[in-house]
Design a protein around this motif. Structure first.
Motif, PDB file in Angstrom:
ATOM      1  N   ASP A  82       0.828  -1.212   0.000  1.00  0.00           N
ATOM      2  CA  ASP A  82       0.000   0.000   0.000  1.00  0.00           C
ATOM      3  C   ASP A  82       0.862   1.262   0.000  1.00  0.00           C
ATOM      4  O   ASP A  82       1.992   1.278   0.511  1.00  0.00           O
ATOM      5  CB  ASP A  82      -0.916   0.010   1.226  1.00  0.00           C
ATOM      6  CG  ASP A  82      -0.108   0.009   2.503  1.00  0.00           C
ATOM      7  OD1 ASP A  82       0.706  -0.928   2.699  1.00  0.00           O
ATOM      8  OD2 ASP A  82      -0.252   0.954   3.307  1.00  0.00           O
ATOM      9  N   GLU A  83       0.301   2.303  -0.568  1.00  0.00           N
ATOM     10  CA  GLU A  83       1.058   3.538  -0.761  1.00  0.00           C
ATOM     11  C   GLU A  83       1.477   4.185   0.559  1.00  0.00           C
ATOM     12  O   GLU A  83       2.610   4.624   0.731  1.00  0.00           O
ATOM     13  CB  GLU A  83       0.215   4.515  -1.582  1.00  0.00           C
ATOM     14  CG  GLU A  83       1.084   5.507  -2.333  1.00  0.00           C
ATOM     15  CD  GLU A  83       0.221   6.437  -3.173  1.00  0.00           C
ATOM     16  OE1 GLU A  83       0.472   7.632  -3.123  1.00  0.00           O
ATOM     17  OE2 GLU A  83      -0.724   5.951  -3.837  1.00  0.00           O
ATOM     18  N   VAL A  84       0.540   4.175   1.526  1.00  0.00           N
ATOM     19  CA  VAL A  84       0.837   4.787   2.837  1.00  0.00           C
ATOM     20  C   VAL A  84       2.039   4.080   3.464  1.00  0.00           C
ATOM     21  O   VAL A  84       2.989   4.695   3.956  1.00  0.00           O
ATOM     22  CB  VAL A  84      -0.394   4.663   3.774  1.00  0.00           C
ATOM     23  CG1 VAL A  84      -0.082   5.198   5.155  1.00  0.00           C
ATOM     24  CG2 VAL A  84      -1.591   5.368   3.157  1.00  0.00           C
ATOM     25  N   GLY A  85       1.975   2.762   3.417  1.00  0.00           N
ATOM     26  CA  GLY A  85       3.056   1.962   4.003  1.00  0.00           C
ATOM     27  C   GLY A  85       4.380   2.231   3.303  1.00  0.00           C
ATOM     28  O   GLY A  85       5.414   2.425   3.944  1.00  0.00           O
ATOM     29  N   GLN A  86       4.356   2.246   1.976  1.00  0.00           N
ATOM     30  CA  GLN A  86       5.605   2.427   1.223  1.00  0.00           C
ATOM     31  C   GLN A  86       6.218   3.794   1.522  1.00  0.00           C
ATOM     32  O   GLN A  86       7.426   3.912   1.728  1.00  0.00           O
ATOM     33  CB  GLN A  86       5.334   2.285  -0.278  1.00  0.00           C
ATOM     34  CG  GLN A  86       4.985   0.845  -0.650  1.00  0.00           C
ATOM     35  CD  GLN A  86       5.092   0.554  -2.143  1.00  0.00           C
ATOM     36  OE1 GLN A  86       5.288   1.452  -2.940  1.00  0.00           O
ATOM     37  NE2 GLN A  86       4.966  -0.707  -2.519  1.00  0.00           N
ATOM     38  N   LYS A  87       5.345   4.806   1.574  1.00  0.00           N
ATOM     39  CA  LYS A  87       5.856   6.163   1.821  1.00  0.00           C
ATOM     40  C   LYS A  87       6.462   6.277   3.213  1.00  0.00           C
ATOM     41  O   LYS A  87       7.552   6.805   3.398  1.00  0.00           O
ATOM     42  CB  LYS A  87       4.715   7.179   1.683  1.00  0.00           C
ATOM     43  CG  LYS A  87       4.605   7.689   0.262  1.00  0.00           C
ATOM     44  CD  LYS A  87       3.792   8.974   0.255  1.00  0.00           C
ATOM     45  CE  LYS A  87       3.736   9.535  -1.148  1.00  0.00           C
ATOM     46  NZ  LYS A  87       2.505  10.258  -1.410  1.00  0.00           N
ATOM     47  N   SER A  88       5.711   5.749   4.211  1.00  0.00           N
ATOM     48  CA  SER A  88       6.198   5.920   5.591  1.00  0.00           C
ATOM     49  C   SER A  88       7.451   5.081   5.835  1.00  0.00           C
ATOM     50  O   SER A  88       8.376   5.520   6.532  1.00  0.00           O
ATOM     51  CB  SER A  88       5.100   5.564   6.598  1.00  0.00           C
ATOM     52  OG  SER A  88       4.606   4.270   6.326  1.00  0.00           O
ATOM     53  N   LEU A  89       7.505   3.899   5.230  1.00  0.00           N
ATOM     54  CA  LEU A  89       8.713   3.079   5.421  1.00  0.00           C
ATOM     55  C   LEU A  89       9.918   3.742   4.742  1.00  0.00           C
ATOM     56  O   LEU A  89      11.023   3.777   5.314  1.00  0.00           O
ATOM     57  CB  LEU A  89       8.494   1.656   4.863  1.00  0.00           C
ATOM     58  CG  LEU A  89       9.680   0.710   5.024  1.00  0.00           C
ATOM     59  CD1 LEU A  89      10.121   0.597   6.481  1.00  0.00           C
ATOM     60  CD2 LEU A  89       9.358  -0.698   4.508  1.00  0.00           C
ATOM     61  N   THR A  90       9.695   4.294   3.547  1.00  0.00           N
ATOM     62  CA  THR A  90      10.789   4.976   2.839  1.00  0.00           C
ATOM     63  C   THR A  90      11.348   6.092   3.731  1.00  0.00           C
ATOM     64  O   THR A  90      12.565   6.277   3.841  1.00  0.00           O
ATOM     65  CB  THR A  90      10.275   5.572   1.505  1.00  0.00           C
ATOM     66  OG1 THR A  90       9.688   4.517   0.759  1.00  0.00           O
ATOM     67  CG2 THR A  90      11.395   6.218   0.701  1.00  0.00           C
ATOM     68  N   LYS A  91      10.437   6.799   4.396  1.00  0.00           N
ATOM     69  CA  LYS A  91      10.856   7.904   5.256  1.00  0.00           C
ATOM     70  C   LYS A  91      11.654   7.391   6.464  1.00  0.00           C
ATOM     71  O   LYS A  91      12.717   7.930   6.796  1.00  0.00           O
ATOM     72  CB  LYS A  91       9.602   8.654   5.730  1.00  0.00           C
ATOM     73  CG  LYS A  91       9.844  10.119   5.926  1.00  0.00           C
ATOM     74  CD  LYS A  91       8.535  10.852   6.061  1.00  0.00           C
ATOM     75  CE  LYS A  91       8.669  11.973   7.093  1.00  0.00           C
ATOM     76  NZ  LYS A  91       7.380  12.396   7.609  1.00  0.00           N
ATOM     77  N   SER A  92      11.140   6.348   7.098  1.00  0.00           N
ATOM     78  CA  SER A  92      11.866   5.804   8.274  1.00  0.00           C
ATOM     79  C   SER A  92      13.241   5.306   7.877  1.00  0.00           C
ATOM     80  O   SER A  92      14.231   5.521   8.588  1.00  0.00           O
ATOM     81  CB  SER A  92      11.124   4.609   8.875  1.00  0.00           C
ATOM     82  OG  SER A  92       9.896   4.992   9.330  1.00  0.00           O
ATOM     83  N   LEU A  93      13.302   4.627   6.728  1.00  0.00           N
ATOM     84  CA  LEU A  93      14.583   4.050   6.310  1.00  0.00           C
ATOM     85  C   LEU A  93      15.585   5.127   5.918  1.00  0.00           C
ATOM     86  O   LEU A  93      16.794   4.956   6.102  1.00  0.00           O
ATOM     87  CB  LEU A  93      14.371   3.091   5.121  1.00  0.00           C
ATOM     88  CG  LEU A  93      13.677   1.766   5.471  1.00  0.00           C
ATOM     89  CD1 LEU A  93      13.322   0.994   4.207  1.00  0.00           C
ATOM     90  CD2 LEU A  93      14.582   0.907   6.360  1.00  0.00           C
ATOM     91  N   ALA A  94      15.065   6.241   5.382  1.00  0.00           N
ATOM     92  CA  ALA A  94      15.966   7.318   4.938  1.00  0.00           C
ATOM     93  C   ALA A  94      16.827   7.800   6.096  1.00  0.00           C
ATOM     94  O   ALA A  94      17.991   8.175   5.903  1.00  0.00           O
ATOM     95  CB  ALA A  94      15.155   8.461   4.345  1.00  0.00           C
ATOM     96  N   LYS A  95      16.277   7.756   7.319  1.00  0.00           N
ATOM     97  CA  LYS A  95      17.053   8.209   8.484  1.00  0.00           C
ATOM     98  C   LYS A  95      18.275   7.311   8.690  1.00  0.00           C
ATOM     99  O   LYS A  95      19.242   7.696   9.328  1.00  0.00           O
ATOM    100  CB  LYS A  95      16.173   8.169   9.738  1.00  0.00           C
ATOM    101  CG  LYS A  95      15.073   9.204   9.691  1.00  0.00           C
ATOM    102  CD  LYS A  95      14.265   9.188  10.991  1.00  0.00           C
ATOM    103  CE  LYS A  95      12.899   9.777  10.755  1.00  0.00           C
ATOM    104  NZ  LYS A  95      11.803   9.022  11.381  1.00  0.00           N
ATOM    105  N   GLU A  96      18.175   6.099   8.224  1.00  0.00           N
ATOM    106  CA  GLU A  96      19.291   5.154   8.363  1.00  0.00           C
ATOM    107  C   GLU A  96      20.093   5.066   7.067  1.00  0.00           C
ATOM    108  O   GLU A  96      20.858   4.126   6.873  1.00  0.00           O
ATOM    109  CB  GLU A  96      18.760   3.756   8.731  1.00  0.00           C
ATOM    110  CG  GLU A  96      17.892   3.710   9.965  1.00  0.00           C
ATOM    111  CD  GLU A  96      18.650   4.124  11.225  1.00  0.00           C
ATOM    112  OE1 GLU A  96      19.889   4.171  11.187  1.00  0.00           O
ATOM    113  OE2 GLU A  96      17.981   4.431  12.235  1.00  0.00           O
ATOM    114  N   ARG A  97      19.854   6.030   6.170  1.00  0.00           N
ATOM    115  CA  ARG A  97      20.528   6.046   4.866  1.00  0.00           C
ATOM    116  C   ARG A  97      20.212   4.811   4.033  1.00  0.00           C
ATOM    117  O   ARG A  97      21.057   4.292   3.294  1.00  0.00           O
ATOM    118  CB  ARG A  97      22.042   6.172   5.024  1.00  0.00           C
ATOM    119  CG  ARG A  97      22.451   7.464   5.644  1.00  0.00           C
ATOM    120  CD  ARG A  97      23.920   7.765   5.400  1.00  0.00           C
ATOM    121  NE  ARG A  97      24.204   9.161   5.670  1.00  0.00           N
ATOM    122  CZ  ARG A  97      23.990  10.131   4.811  1.00  0.00           C
ATOM    123  NH1 ARG A  97      23.506   9.869   3.622  1.00  0.00           N
ATOM    124  NH2 ARG A  97      24.255  11.387   5.123  1.00  0.00           N
TER     125      ARG A  97
END
Ligand SMILES: O=P(O)(O)OC[C@H]1O[C@H](O[C@H]2O[C@H](CO)[C@@H](O)[C@H](O)[C@H]2O)[C@H](O)[C@@H](O)[C@@H]1O
Ligand SMILES: O=c1ccn([C@@H]2O[C@H](COP(=O)(O)OP(=O)(O)O)[C@@H](O)[C@H]2O)c(=O)[nH]1
Length: 732
Positions: free
Chosen positions: A66-81
């Motif tokens: 789902d789009e919400v999940g993909q967006k929020s996970l992308t954001k969380s992961l970005a913090k870890e590069r």
């Protein structure tokens, strides 16, 4: 996270692409994610990367559609590069569980391909491979999206064998390296794989291909030679002038992270707790993913045998086995779990008491601090992998043993055995009695010997670190790319001879030197020829149009002419005997004054003790390759296959080169040249280039020259290409 977070515009950007990200995600709500460090050696070692601006691209271990999940996970992961590649359930099943873990993983570890007897298995393998390629393209799309000019793209492991090719198709200028964390098996195993050629070719699209050990690299080169018919060289694999560098980069760990951790209060607490729990008993430790390659059943059987043979030890020792769950959706891994539980139950039933059992088995992972505490307290670490790319657990154990100086029992089939072999007790895990004796030896080892062994291992682990490994890989990759550009310039962009300038300079100069090749440069027709299925040697002859010009040039007192050829003395005598020129036979080993006798130029190279064994190999291939023939000269052997069936002969030549190359590694007394349709073996250093100095010195000594040479023209046949290569140089 070990990935550095500060932006530094001067740091080399590194895109690390691996199936698994260093963190695995667990969904806690629609847009809420928990990130846990992923298990496995690949992640551990790459977390130690320093000195680069790293971005990870990979799968977060979870399917998110789902789009919400993909967006929020992308954001969380970005913090870890980290940048996610979203794989759906079906792709994960076919690509990861299927092709990666059921086909490639067992094959790479010598466990063979699945042997199910239904046609549907073959079909499902094909669809898994299609999905494998599709998944690799999905990784490539994400790389392409984030790639910036100047980035280095470092692809990891067997999950991504198709990736280098897809990336290069997108951008030929992209710098791409590929590293395999598992063993690469003998080419005899790899050739069983239906997709063997496609996978090798895609990997070869990378600029550099790296392995943990020399054996793995050698197996890979040999697979490319035997299966693809390419040329293997000590540098790598060559395909029509394009070299893919193949090299060895044994991985290491971030040793200081473990050493520092031992002083942390959390770790000290664990140590105190474990010490109480295992008081009065020696601790043997096993830490493995619950994988068939780790030899856990063999380890348990060896421990059982040890207890059988040493009943006194039953109450004084405990084997603590941490079996980290892995690839739990693959049926083979589920079966392994049952098998391991069965053996643990039996051994504990046989040797346990009311208050204690000899095997403490955990189906779970541990956090970093607990693991360090255990490593530090362990008396004997037991690694019994049936095959293992490297095995970092053995390194981590050593790093934590500065005080205890415990013993490492290590399978000879782990890559680590090639670096920790001096300090560890090496065992064959299939030999149960041998492992049982090693356990006994380790438990009873005198402290002096333990210290010595530990010191050797500790020195290695603390100097060959993950940081060094990455630095080496990246700098070799950089060098390879620069060399490839240089090579391309030298090979294909060689400026052609400006004929008018050459003539102009010739006329102006008054002391000239002409160095001419013979075969392929001054010759007239193909030789030998085939008549009635017989090879007829017509002998080489001078092109009729050249008789007169050569006579005129060579009789000019202002011009010195040398014919420098691979041919034998008598051939040059017959053809050029009547001309006023210097003759250099067998690539310059023999030199003849225009009116004098032959002399030997390099007597020290004339040791020909290698001829017998090399001739044996060349004869073997001559007999098996119709229309090929063997020429023996005084200082070289040549296998010529210009008349043989081209494709087969090329294949035979690659095979021959492999034999010769392997022989050469053992006895570096010969040089091997692969010509357009020949393989030539000469004593080391016998080249036209090497002999030219000596020839010139001889000429200068013999000929009275009133002025320095002010014009040099070399005309010869360029090895590796069939065209004639000419170069000229004016000397003042
Ligand atoms: O990602 P998984 O499927 O859960 O598997 C974990 C990793 O296993 C393999 O690790 C290898 O890499 C280590 C470091 O180079 C090496 O020491 C070990 O011998 C190998 O087995 C696999 O190659 C990784 O891709 C996995 O992530
Ligand atoms: O509970 C655990 C036990 C082990 N490891 C780590 O998993 C890696 C195992 O690497 P190894 O090279 O030995 O084998 P692999 O699992 O990669 O085949 C090591 O870094 C361990 O520290 C882990 O993360 N959690």
């Amino acid at each position: 996270m070990g990935c550095e977070k500060e932006e530094n515009p001067y740091k080399q950007r590194l895109l690390v692409v691996a199936n698994r990200l260093p963190v695995s995600a667990v969904r806690m709500g629609d847009d809420n994610w928990k990130l846990n460090i992923s298990a496995g050696g690949l992640v551990s070692s790459l977390l130690g990367l320093k000195g680069f601006e790293v971005k990870w691209i990979g799968w977060a271990g979870v399917s998110v559609t789902d789009e919400v999940g993909q967006k929020s996970l992308t954001k969380s992961l970005a913090k870890e590069r980290c940048i996610p590649v979203f794989l759906d359930e079906e792709t994960i099943d076919q690509y990861y569980n299927g092709y990666c873990n059921k086909i490639l993983w067992p094959m790479l570890h010598y466990l063979g391909l699945p042997q199910e007897d239904r046609l549907s298995t073959t079909q499902s393998t094909q669809s898994q491979f299609d999905m494998y390629k599709k998944a690799n393209r999905m990784f490539a799309d994400v790389v392409n999206k984030h790639y910036q000019q100047g980035d280095i793209v470092w692809c990891h492991d067997y999950h991504l064998m198709f990736l280098p090719q897809v990336l290069k198709e997108f951008n030929t200028q992209m710098t791409v390296g590929w590293f395999l964390h598992t063993p690469f098996p003998s080419s005899e195993i790899h050739r069983t794989l239906p997709t063997r050629s496609e996978l090798l070719r895609s990997v070869l699209a990378a600029d550099i291909v790296g392995f943990h050990t020399y054996d793995y690299a050698r197996h890979f080169v040999s697979a490319c030679t035997k299966i693809l018919g390419l040329e293997g060289t000590p540098e790598g694999v060559e395909d029509q002038g394009k070299l893919t560098r193949v090299a060895t980069f044994p991985i290491g760990i971030d040793a200081s992270r473990f050493i520092r951790a031992l002083d942390l209060p959390e770790v000290q607490e664990y140590i105190t707790d474990f010490r109480e729990r295992f008081a009065g008993r020696k601790l043997i430790l096993g830490v493995d993913r619950l994988d068939m390659i780790k030899g856990i059943p063999q380890k348990l059987l060896a421990f059982e045998k040890f207890l059988e043979e040493n009943p006194d030890w039953c109450s004084k020792v405990v084997l603590l086995q941490i079996a980290v769950p892995t690839r739990t959706d693959v049926p083979e891994y589920q079966k392994l779990k049952s098998k391991v539980h069965e053996i643990v139950g039996r051994v504990n039933g046989r040797f346990g008491t009311l208050t204690s059992v000899p095997i403490h088995h955990l189906d779970r992972s541990l956090d970093f601090h607990a693991l360090c505490g255990l490593y530090a307290l362990t008396d004997v670490a037991l690694v019994t992998s049936l095959r293992d790319g490297m095995n970092l657990v053995s390194y981590e154990f050593v790093a934590c043993q500065a005080l205890k100086k415990g013993v490492l029992i290590l399978s000879e089939f782990a890559g680590a055995a090639q670096s920790l072999g001096a300090g560890a007790i090496l065992v064959n895990p299939w030999n149960i009695p041998e492992v049982a004796s090693a356990i006994s030896y380790a438990l009873n080892m005198p402290s002096e010997e333990r210290e010595k062994r530990h010191q050797l291992n500790f020195m290695h682990v603390t100097t060959h670190t993950a940081q060094e490994w990455a630095k080496m890989f990246v700098s070799e990759l950089d060098e390879t790319v620069v060399e490839a550009q240089l090579r391309a310039t030298q090979l294909w962009a060689q400026p052609s001879l400006p004929v008018n300038v050459a003539i102009e300079q010739y006329v102006k100069s008054d002391n000239r030197l002409l160095i001419l090749g013979f075969n392929g440069t001054l010759t007239s027709i193909e030789n030998p020829i085939i008549i009635d299925d017989q090879i007829i040697d017509l002998g080489l002859s001078l092109h009729p149009d050249l008789h007169e010009p050569l006579r005129r040039i060579s009789s000019d007192p202002n011009t010195t002419v040398v014919v420098l050829s691979g041919s034998e003395k008598h051939v040059l005598d017959e053809i050029f005997g009547g001309y006023n020129m210097w003759l250099a036979a067998e690539n310059g080993i023999f030199l003849r004054h225009p009116t004098g006798d032959w002399m030997t130029m390099m007597p020290e190279f004339l040791g020909m003790e290698w001829v017998g064994s090399i001739k044996h190999i060349l004869e073997y291939f001559t007999k098996r390759t119709h229309y090929s023939f063997l020429e023996q000269r005084e200082t070289s052997l040549i296998w010529n296959y210009q008349f043989a069936e081209a494709k087969f002969a090329r294949h035979q030549a690659k095979d021959m080169l492999l034999h010769l190359w392997e022989g050469q590694v053992c006895s570096p007394t010969v040089d091997v040249y692969h010509g357009a349709q020949s393989v030539e073996v000469r004593a080391v250093g016998v080249t036209k280039g090497a002999s030219i100095d000596r020839i010139l010195a001889k000429i200068a000594y013999n000929k009275v020259m009133n002025a320095p040479i002010n014009y040099v023209l070399c005309v010869g046949h360029f090895l590796g290409k069939t065209s004639i290569h000419i170069s000229s140089q004016s000397l003042v």
